[in-house]
Write a protein that holds these residues in place. Structure first.
Motif, PDB file in Angstrom:
ATOM      1  N   LYS A 169      15.204  63.177  80.770  1.00 20.59           N
ATOM      2  CA  LYS A 169      15.286  62.242  79.638  1.00 20.59           C
ATOM      3  C   LYS A 169      16.623  62.402  78.930  1.00 20.59           C
ATOM      4  O   LYS A 169      17.005  63.514  78.561  1.00 20.59           O
ATOM      5  N   ASN A 170      17.322  61.266  78.803  1.00 22.53           N
ATOM      6  CA  ASN A 170      18.591  61.206  78.057  1.00 22.53           C
ATOM      7  C   ASN A 170      19.573  62.303  78.496  1.00 22.53           C
ATOM      8  O   ASN A 170      20.209  62.960  77.675  1.00 22.53           O
ATOM      9  N   GLY A 171      19.671  62.484  79.789  1.00 25.25           N
ATOM     10  CA  GLY A 171      20.525  63.546  80.324  1.00 25.25           C
ATOM     11  C   GLY A 171      21.989  63.152  80.421  1.00 25.25           C
ATOM     12  O   GLY A 171      22.339  61.980  80.575  1.00 25.25           O
ATOM     13  N   ASN A 172      22.826  64.168  80.337  1.00 26.18           N
ATOM     14  CA  ASN A 172      24.270  63.962  80.495  1.00 26.18           C
ATOM     15  C   ASN A 172      24.847  65.196  81.180  1.00 26.18           C
ATOM     16  O   ASN A 172      24.465  66.325  80.886  1.00 26.18           O
ATOM     17  N   PHE A 173      25.788  64.957  82.103  1.00 26.75           N
ATOM     18  CA  PHE A 173      26.416  66.086  82.780  1.00 26.75           C
ATOM     19  C   PHE A 173      27.888  65.807  83.000  1.00 26.75           C
ATOM     20  O   PHE A 173      28.290  64.711  83.383  1.00 26.75           O
ATOM     21  N   SER A 174      28.690  66.853  82.748  1.00 26.89           N
ATOM     22  CA  SER A 174      30.126  66.766  83.045  1.00 26.89           C
ATOM     23  C   SER A 174      30.621  68.158  83.417  1.00 26.89           C
ATOM     24  O   SER A 174      30.131  69.164  82.905  1.00 26.89           O
TER      25      SER A 174
ATOM     26  N   ILE B 210      30.404  62.918  84.465  1.00 32.09           N
ATOM     27  CA  ILE B 210      30.027  62.645  85.858  1.00 32.09           C
ATOM     28  C   ILE B 210      28.794  61.756  85.872  1.00 32.09           C
ATOM     29  O   ILE B 210      28.744  60.750  86.573  1.00 32.09           O
ATOM     30  N   LEU B 211      27.800  62.145  85.084  1.00 30.20           N
ATOM     31  CA  LEU B 211      26.578  61.346  84.953  1.00 30.20           C
ATOM     32  C   LEU B 211      26.191  61.275  83.482  1.00 30.20           C
ATOM     33  O   LEU B 211      26.197  62.284  82.780  1.00 30.20           O
ATOM     34  N   SER B 212      25.865  60.086  83.030  1.00 29.74           N
ATOM     35  CA  SER B 212      25.474  59.929  81.622  1.00 29.74           C
ATOM     36  C   SER B 212      24.246  59.025  81.514  1.00 29.74           C
ATOM     37  O   SER B 212      23.932  58.259  82.439  1.00 29.74           O
ATOM     38  N   ASP B 213      23.544  59.143  80.391  1.00 32.49           N
ATOM     39  CA  ASP B 213      22.316  58.359  80.133  1.00 32.49           C
ATOM     40  C   ASP B 213      21.325  58.475  81.288  1.00 32.49           C
ATOM     41  O   ASP B 213      20.777  57.479  81.766  1.00 32.49           O
ATOM     42  N   LEU B 214      21.106  59.709  81.730  1.00 32.06           N
ATOM     43  CA  LEU B 214      20.194  59.948  82.848  1.00 32.06           C
ATOM     44  C   LEU B 214      18.754  59.884  82.376  1.00 32.06           C
ATOM     45  O   LEU B 214      18.316  60.687  81.537  1.00 32.06           O
TER      46      LEU B 214
ATOM     47  N   TYR C 228      23.478  67.986  77.970  1.00 36.23           N
ATOM     48  CA  TYR C 228      22.389  67.781  76.999  1.00 36.23           C
ATOM     49  C   TYR C 228      21.356  66.862  77.620  1.00 36.23           C
ATOM     50  O   TYR C 228      21.584  66.230  78.653  1.00 36.23           O
ATOM     51  N   GLY C 229      20.183  66.791  76.997  1.00 38.91           N
ATOM     52  CA  GLY C 229      19.051  66.061  77.549  1.00 38.91           C
ATOM     53  C   GLY C 229      17.966  67.027  77.994  1.00 38.91           C
ATOM     54  O   GLY C 229      18.122  68.247  77.915  1.00 38.91           O
ATOM     55  N   GLU C 230      16.848  66.471  78.433  1.00 38.23           N
ATOM     56  CA  GLU C 230      15.705  67.293  78.819  1.00 38.23           C
ATOM     57  C   GLU C 230      15.372  67.105  80.294  1.00 38.23           C
ATOM     58  O   GLU C 230      15.446  66.007  80.828  1.00 38.23           O
ATOM     59  N   ILE C 231      14.982  68.205  80.944  1.00 35.88           N
ATOM     60  CA  ILE C 231      14.475  68.155  82.314  1.00 35.88           C
ATOM     61  C   ILE C 231      13.204  68.970  82.361  1.00 35.88           C
ATOM     62  O   ILE C 231      13.150  70.088  81.852  1.00 35.88           O
ATOM     63  N   SER C 232      12.138  68.395  82.922  1.00 33.92           N
ATOM     64  CA  SER C 232      10.867  69.122  82.962  1.00 33.92           C
ATOM     65  C   SER C 232      10.252  69.009  84.355  1.00 33.92           C
ATOM     66  O   SER C 232      10.234  67.936  84.965  1.00 33.92           O
TER      67      SER C 232
END
Length: 623
Positions: A326-331, A338-342, A377-381
């Motif tokens: 939810k609402n993930g972002n990675f750089s 690299i990836l946003s609004d995941l 930032y964001g959540e992963i479950s």
């Protein structure tokens, strides 16, 4: 064009090719197929005169212009940029370019040197004939098609990774426009957009092409003939890969039926011989039958290898939800996303293929899902009782070279020896294979061992990054079957179009730092993206039409007048071409003068030649 007659080759005690006879005709496009390690690359080395046959003869036309794309090769390069490296297609062109530069610089100090002026004029004419003025344009076009950005072109060749170096090498060989093109696994380092570009480029190639490939998409769309190399034998089929696949099965069925009939006949004849062997009245008949039996054909039926016959245990049960972001972002760097609004939810038994250009973030997304990388930032479950099984692109590098096949799978595994042996057997390793050290395994064997290790503790959520790497077609087909029958959930990254289609996974397209989920397979993805482009175009057209109906009438009038305009346009282009050809000749003539500005002349020649190419292409499209 090319003939191999009774060619055999062996390395030590290993017979690689046995008395093969192959004829390759001019402008044929042939796919070379067969299991790994059977001699396909050896065939190319013979044709390219890199090795000599043990027996037989290889006849290739003298002075034929050929290019050979090796699967693995140490490239030779200096300090040049990728663009400069790609233009190194011809020693004569390089030599002339060097001489032109030397003479041009010399004439700046000695402008009246008649000998050098004459030599420069001759060199310019030869450079033009060889296509030297086209090289930069062709190199840029090929590099762009294979995925290089404009900003990459002036980067030093040595700074690129091995895969990108091989792309540069492929571009270099393609623009050399050889009469004979040998391609050994050309799509190994390519993403889907680059594969599509390569397909279109080779569709227009006019020479003779032989391509070793495990990519069924390229084999079916580019080749019209197939040669199978298997167990030392070369067999030719008069069609593409799909034709070969069907025809091979039909030939095998025919041989089996023939052998069955012959076996029945032998049995009947032998029964007659046994029955009347000691009957003097039947002696002539018995002797006749004995001779008949000796003359009967022997049918050799080659068994299809089952080395890639993958079988896996049933995965453990999990909850409905496998994983969600939810609402993930990675750089990797704070200023480069690299990836946003995941936002992604994957549920039980869902199957996904991640597609997109190299560098788009497919592998990154896979590593986020298996938590090898952490979100900025964001959540992963992770869902209840979800057991992940991750296989990276670098599967071979994580195998300990000093361990045996069995030791590799037994490490950190409490299962019984018999069960571990069974798992290895399911992935094609026999009793002798399990004692081999991993350092001597082929690429295909390493990936099978990696799968065996992965399934020794069965996961219910598979994450596979380029799982078909180093697998031959048989291995890919077996892996497709494995994934279609797999009762868990999986996400794969792949650039094999046929593989993606056959596993029937939903598509997640990774592009421009975003992911888009398509609730359908690859064909559905293609149709939806086409519809999206068409909808965008239709909306634009609708807005335009609403603004003014008069423009519609103008368009209709333009359509009626199009034929006339095309004719006029062709005449204009032809006139411009005539003018440019005259300017080209005039500039070359000016090099005879001692007062000419040779640097300026060369710049103008390059500019004119580029313009000629653009106009010629436009003329071809209209005519």
């Amino acid at each position: 064009m090319i003939n191999l007659k009774n060619v055999s080759i062996n390395f030590g005690t290993q017979d690689v090719l046995e008395k093969i006879n192959i004829q390759i005709n001019k402008q044929e496009k042939i796919g070379i197929v067969g299991p790994n390690g059977q001699g396909k690359s050896t065939l190319f080395n013979l044709i390219n005169n890199e090795i000599e046959p043990t027996e037989g003869s290889v006849m290739v036309p003298k002075n034929i212009k050929s290019s050979y794309m090796h699967q693995n090769v140490e490239l030779i390069y200096k300090e040049e940029t990728i663009l400069e490296y790609t233009q190194k297609i011809n020693d004569e062109i390089e030599s002339i370019q060097s001489k032109i530069n030397t003479i041009t610089n010399s004439l700046q100090n000695l402008p009246n040197n008649k000998k050098q002026i004459d030599e420069l004029s001759i060199l310019n004419e030869r450079y033009l004939v060889l296509g030297g003025y086209d090289l930069e344009h062709l190199a840029k076009s090929a590099l762009s098609g294979l995925g290089f950005k404009e900003s990459d072109l002036n980067e030093s060749f040595k700074n690129f990774s091995g895969g990108w170096k091989m792309r540069g090498e492929l571009a270099r060989l393609l623009i050399s426009n050889p009469e004979l093109l040998l391609l050994d696994e050309p799509s190994n380092y390519l993403d889907l957009p680059a594969i599509e570009w390569l397909k279109k480029y080779l569709e227009n190639y006019q020479g003779t092409m032989l391509m070793i490939s495990h990519d069924r998409y390229l084999l079916n769309t580019l080749t019209t003939k197939t040669i199978e190399i298997n167990e030392g034998i070369a067999t030719r089929y008069e069609g593409n890969y799909d034709y070969y696949s069907i025809e091979k099965k039909e030939r095998e069925i025919h041989l089996i039926n023939k052998e069955r009939n012959l076996s029945k006949q032998r049995e009947e004849i032998q029964n007659f011989i046994n029955r009347f062997r000691y009957n003097s009245k039947k002696a002539p008949l018995v002797q006749s039958r004995i001779k008949m039996l000796a003359k009967m054909d022997e049918v050799e039926i080659r068994k299809t290898s089952e080395i890639s016959n993958f079988q896996i245990p049933e995965p453990p049960k999990s909850g409905r939800n496998i994983i969600s972001i939810k609402n993930g972002n990675f750089s990797y760097k704070s200023d480069v996303n690299i990836l946003s609004d995941l936002n992604l939810e994957i549920n039980k038994n869902e199957k996904f293929a991640f597609i997109g250009a190299n560098g788009a973030g497919k592998t990154t997304l896979l590593k986020i899902l298996c938590e090898k990388l952490k979100l900025e930032y964001g959540e992963i479950s992770l869902g209840h009782n979800v057991i992940r099984g991750y296989q990276s692109q670098e599967f071979g590098e994580v195998l300990d070279p000093n361990l045996s096949v069995f030791e590799t799978i037994a490490n950190n595994n409490n299962d019984s020896e018999s069960n571990l042996r069974k798992i290895l057997g399911n992935f094609g390793f026999n009793k002798e294979d399990i004692y081999k050290k991993t350092q001597v395994l082929s690429g295909g064997e390493k990936i099978r061992l990696s799968f065996a290790r992965l399934f020794s503790n069965p996961p219910n959520f598979l994450l596979l990054d380029e799982p078909t790497t180093h697998l031959d077609i048989d291995g890919r087909i077996k892996l497709e079957q494995l994934l279609k029958n797999y009762e868990g959930t999986f996400c794969i990254v792949s650039h094999d179009i046929t593989f993606i289609k056959n596993v029937n996974a939903d598509i997640i397209h990774v592009d421009k730092n975003k992911i888009t989920r398509y609730h359908g397979n690859y064909d559905y993805f293609l149709s939806k993206t086409k519809q999206e482009y068409e909808l965008t175009d239709n909306k634009k057209n609708k807005i335009t039409n609403q603004k003014t109906r008069k423009s519609n009438r103008k368009k209709n009038l333009e359509l009626r007048q199009n034929k006339s305009k095309t004719s006029e346009k062709l005449k204009t282009l032809e006139k411009e071409l005539d003018i440019l050809y005259d300017q080209q000749k005039s500039l070359i003539s000016e090099t005879q003068s001692t007062e000419s500005d040779f640097l300026e002349i060369n710049k103008n020649l390059i500019h004119i030649n580029k313009r000629i190419k653009i106009i010629e292409k436009e003329w071809e499209l209209l005519s």
